[in-house]
Design a protein around this motif. Sequence first.
Motif, PDB file in Angstrom:
ATOM      1  N   SER A  64      16.342  16.294   3.995  1.00  0.00           N
ATOM      2  CA  SER A  64      15.840  15.574   2.834  1.00  0.00           C
ATOM      3  C   SER A  64      16.455  14.185   2.742  1.00  0.00           C
ATOM      4  CB  SER A  64      16.157  16.350   1.551  1.00  0.00           C
ATOM      5  OG  SER A  64      17.549  16.248   1.242  1.00  0.00           O
ATOM      6  N   ASN A  65      15.985  13.406   1.795  1.00  0.00           N
ATOM      7  CA  ASN A  65      16.555  12.086   1.562  1.00  0.00           C
ATOM      8  C   ASN A  65      17.926  12.150   0.899  1.00  0.00           C
ATOM      9  OD1 ASN A  65      14.219  10.910   2.599  1.00  0.00           O
ATOM     10  ND2 ASN A  65      13.211  10.880   0.586  1.00  0.00           N
ATOM     11  N   ARG A  66      18.324  13.361   0.523  1.00  0.00           N
ATOM     12  CA  ARG A  66      19.623  13.563  -0.127  1.00  0.00           C
ATOM     13  C   ARG A  66      20.688  14.013   0.872  1.00  0.00           C
ATOM     14  NH1 ARG A  66      19.129  14.432  -5.893  1.00  0.00           N
ATOM     15  NH2 ARG A  66      16.966  14.174  -6.562  1.00  0.00           N
ATOM     16  N   ARG A  67      20.400  13.946   2.147  1.00  0.00           N
ATOM     17  CA  ARG A  67      21.284  14.522   3.166  1.00  0.00           C
ATOM     18  C   ARG A  67      22.699  13.945   3.142  1.00  0.00           C
ATOM     19  NH1 ARG A  67      17.828  11.070   5.965  1.00  0.00           N
ATOM     20  NH2 ARG A  67      16.341  12.766   6.256  1.00  0.00           N
ATOM     21  N   ASN A  68      22.853  12.714   2.684  1.00  0.00           N
ATOM     22  CA  ASN A  68      24.178  12.093   2.652  1.00  0.00           C
ATOM     23  C   ASN A  68      24.909  12.314   1.333  1.00  0.00           C
ATOM     24  OD1 ASN A  68      23.938  11.014   5.289  1.00  0.00           O
ATOM     25  ND2 ASN A  68      22.694   9.324   4.499  1.00  0.00           N
ATOM     26  N   LYS A  69      24.288  13.082   0.458  1.00  0.00           N
ATOM     27  CA  LYS A  69      24.898  13.435  -0.827  1.00  0.00           C
ATOM     28  C   LYS A  69      25.372  14.886  -0.772  1.00  0.00           C
ATOM     29  CE  LYS A  69      24.069   9.446  -2.802  1.00  0.00           C
ATOM     30  NZ  LYS A  69      25.168   8.572  -3.272  1.00  0.00           N
ATOM     31  N   PRO A  70      26.063  15.364  -1.817  1.00  0.00           N
ATOM     32  CA  PRO A  70      26.650  16.706  -1.745  1.00  0.00           C
ATOM     33  C   PRO A  70      25.614  17.826  -1.674  1.00  0.00           C
ATOM     34  CG  PRO A  70      27.659  15.413  -3.501  1.00  0.00           C
ATOM     35  CD  PRO A  70      26.468  14.643  -3.041  1.00  0.00           C
ATOM     36  N   PHE A  71      25.968  18.880  -0.950  1.00  0.00           N
ATOM     37  CA  PHE A  71      25.280  20.167  -1.024  1.00  0.00           C
ATOM     38  C   PHE A  71      26.266  21.130  -1.671  1.00  0.00           C
ATOM     39  CE2 PHE A  71      22.352  23.487   0.250  1.00  0.00           C
ATOM     40  CZ  PHE A  71      23.174  24.608   0.368  1.00  0.00           C
ATOM     41  N   VAL A  72      25.939  21.612  -2.865  1.00  0.00           N
ATOM     42  CA  VAL A  72      26.859  22.458  -3.625  1.00  0.00           C
ATOM     43  C   VAL A  72      26.205  23.811  -3.861  1.00  0.00           C
ATOM     44  CG1 VAL A  72      28.144  22.732  -5.770  1.00  0.00           C
ATOM     45  CG2 VAL A  72      27.918  20.462  -4.743  1.00  0.00           C
ATOM     46  N   ALA A  73      26.912  24.876  -3.490  1.00  0.00           N
ATOM     47  CA  ALA A  73      26.369  26.235  -3.609  1.00  0.00           C
ATOM     48  C   ALA A  73      27.198  27.041  -4.597  1.00  0.00           C
ATOM     49  CB  ALA A  73      26.364  26.925  -2.250  1.00  0.00           C
ATOM     50  N   ILE A  74      26.529  27.885  -5.358  1.00  0.00           N
ATOM     51  CA  ILE A  74      27.210  28.794  -6.280  1.00  0.00           C
ATOM     52  C   ILE A  74      26.514  30.145  -6.218  1.00  0.00           C
ATOM     53  CG2 ILE A  74      25.821  27.976  -8.234  1.00  0.00           C
ATOM     54  CD1 ILE A  74      28.260  28.633 -10.037  1.00  0.00           C
ATOM     55  N   ASN A  75      27.309  31.197  -6.121  1.00  0.00           N
ATOM     56  CA  ASN A  75      26.784  32.555  -6.104  1.00  0.00           C
ATOM     57  C   ASN A  75      26.737  33.080  -7.529  1.00  0.00           C
ATOM     58  OD1 ASN A  75      26.449  35.388  -5.926  1.00  0.00           O
ATOM     59  ND2 ASN A  75      27.291  35.398  -3.857  1.00  0.00           N
ATOM     60  N   CYS A  76      25.537  33.192  -8.065  1.00  0.00           N
ATOM     61  CA  CYS A  76      25.376  33.561  -9.477  1.00  0.00           C
ATOM     62  C   CYS A  76      25.774  35.009  -9.745  1.00  0.00           C
ATOM     63  CB  CYS A  76      23.923  33.346  -9.904  1.00  0.00           C
ATOM     64  SG  CYS A  76      23.359  31.633  -9.738  1.00  0.00           S
ATOM     65  N   GLY A  77      25.844  35.827  -8.708  1.00  0.00           N
ATOM     66  CA  GLY A  77      26.182  37.232  -8.914  1.00  0.00           C
ATOM     67  C   GLY A  77      27.657  37.530  -8.795  1.00  0.00           C
ATOM     68  N   ALA A  78      28.458  36.534  -8.430  1.00  0.00           N
ATOM     69  CA  ALA A  78      29.874  36.784  -8.154  1.00  0.00           C
ATOM     70  C   ALA A  78      30.786  36.534  -9.346  1.00  0.00           C
ATOM     71  CB  ALA A  78      30.323  35.921  -6.971  1.00  0.00           C
ATOM     72  N   LEU A  79      30.255  35.971 -10.428  1.00  0.00           N
ATOM     73  CA  LEU A  79      31.095  35.594 -11.558  1.00  0.00           C
ATOM     74  C   LEU A  79      30.594  36.217 -12.849  1.00  0.00           C
ATOM     75  CD1 LEU A  79      31.435  31.786 -10.768  1.00  0.00           C
ATOM     76  CD2 LEU A  79      33.218  33.504 -10.455  1.00  0.00           C
ATOM     77  N   ARG A  80      31.533  36.530 -13.740  1.00  0.00           N
ATOM     78  CA  ARG A  80      31.159  37.005 -15.066  1.00  0.00           C
ATOM     79  C   ARG A  80      30.482  35.873 -15.833  1.00  0.00           C
ATOM     80  NH1 ARG A  80      36.510  38.499 -14.985  1.00  0.00           N
ATOM     81  NH2 ARG A  80      36.958  37.046 -16.687  1.00  0.00           N
ATOM     82  N   GLU A  81      29.697  36.237 -16.850  1.00  0.00           N
ATOM     83  CA  GLU A  81      28.925  35.252 -17.610  1.00  0.00           C
ATOM     84  C   GLU A  81      29.813  34.161 -18.199  1.00  0.00           C
ATOM     85  OE1 GLU A  81      25.976  35.072 -21.525  1.00  0.00           O
ATOM     86  OE2 GLU A  81      26.337  36.967 -20.510  1.00  0.00           O
ATOM     87  N   THR A  82      30.991  34.546 -18.712  1.00  0.00           N
ATOM     88  CA  THR A  82      31.865  33.558 -19.347  1.00  0.00           C
ATOM     89  C   THR A  82      32.374  32.529 -18.338  1.00  0.00           C
ATOM     90  OG1 THR A  82      33.683  35.136 -19.054  1.00  0.00           O
ATOM     91  CG2 THR A  82      32.621  35.068 -21.214  1.00  0.00           C
ATOM     92  N   LEU A  83      32.625  32.963 -17.109  1.00  0.00           N
ATOM     93  CA  LEU A  83      33.096  32.044 -16.076  1.00  0.00           C
ATOM     94  C   LEU A  83      31.956  31.254 -15.457  1.00  0.00           C
ATOM     95  CD1 LEU A  83      35.731  34.248 -14.191  1.00  0.00           C
ATOM     96  CD2 LEU A  83      36.159  32.373 -15.785  1.00  0.00           C
ATOM     97  N   LEU A  84      30.784  31.868 -15.397  1.00  0.00           N
ATOM     98  CA  LEU A  84      29.653  31.255 -14.720  1.00  0.00           C
ATOM     99  C   LEU A  84      29.229  29.956 -15.394  1.00  0.00           C
ATOM    100  CD1 LEU A  84      27.578  31.438 -12.478  1.00  0.00           C
ATOM    101  CD2 LEU A  84      26.180  32.889 -13.954  1.00  0.00           C
TER     102      LEU A  84
END
Length: 354
Positions: free
Chosen positions: A82-102
């Motif tokens: 994509s045109n964003r290739r030089n910007k950050p790619f940030v991943a988060i696993n929505c199933g790994a954290l409790r709601e309060t931490l998420l």
Amino acid sequence: MSESNATSLPHLPSSLLQSQTQSSWVAQQKVTETKQIIYKSDVMMQLMKMIERVAPSQASVLVMGESGTGKELIARAIHDKSNRRNKPFVAINCGALRETLLESELFGHEKGSFTGAYNRKIGLAEAANGGTLFLDEIGELPLAIQAKLLRFIQEGEIYRVGGKDPIKVDIRLVCATNRELDQEVMRGNFREDLFYRINTIVVSAPPLRRRKEDIPVLVNYFLSSGNSFMNRGKSIDEEAMKIMVKYEWPGNIRELQNACERLQILSEGHMIMVNDLPEGIRNPEVMEDSMEFDPSVPLYDLEKKYILKALAHYGGNKTQAAQGLGITIKTLYNKLHEYGEFEKYAVHSKPMKD
């Protein structure tokens, strides 16, 4: 892997393609490598063509697929093209954290906004500004967070936990799930308006059983680049490879990688033979037929025993056990609480295998 750690494939070494002594399986086949994705099957070629068309747009993408199929690799490929290739790619696993931490992880928080918030924290959405935000296992998001995510997508701005001022954030959203989200919408577990916001374009990650042509090159790659440095470079007998290709791999690439790492370490000699393969791979029908129904054993006890065996196998490492079982870490936590075993596995007994 989270799913991504278990299936991440670095660049295929040129020696793997050039060495006739290592394995004729690789040398005789045209192997395509796109960034971290190795393939030669038609179904993967079609997928990569789809990624090429999708990547330059700003449309939200939903990656569907079973556990272990490499959905984060697809998300990364979309970002990298994509045109964003030089910007950050940030991943988060929505199933790994409790709601309060998420919520805090996703949107950040202000100092003093809750007990333990000693400093201002920048959330992952804000950290991804200008780039791509990848939400893995989005089907695990609690409804309250779904509402805040929807507002973020619609308005392009976030509020840190405890914050009063909106913060403009420009991201390309890519989500992934192994759930049928339309069914989750019907059950009331997933917001319909959010569902239509994230699935502008749907991309499917094929299970390994639908891309069997890729198994030989993946096997040879994993054998050449596994964790056991001393045992790298092992080759595999042709009959053993045929059995590997025939097997259905319900855990997909993650299961294949784990199997290759075990073979790399446990097999004797430089050639992996048929007898080196686990019984479940050599004779899957026998393994399936060996379990007979016992009316005296309730499903609850059977499930508990199997989950605890998985934890023992992985030295108490909950992340790897969840990956091996094909469930989310959140589900595993819930099960351990249900069994009254959570405290026992609060700290795993040996380091996580990479």
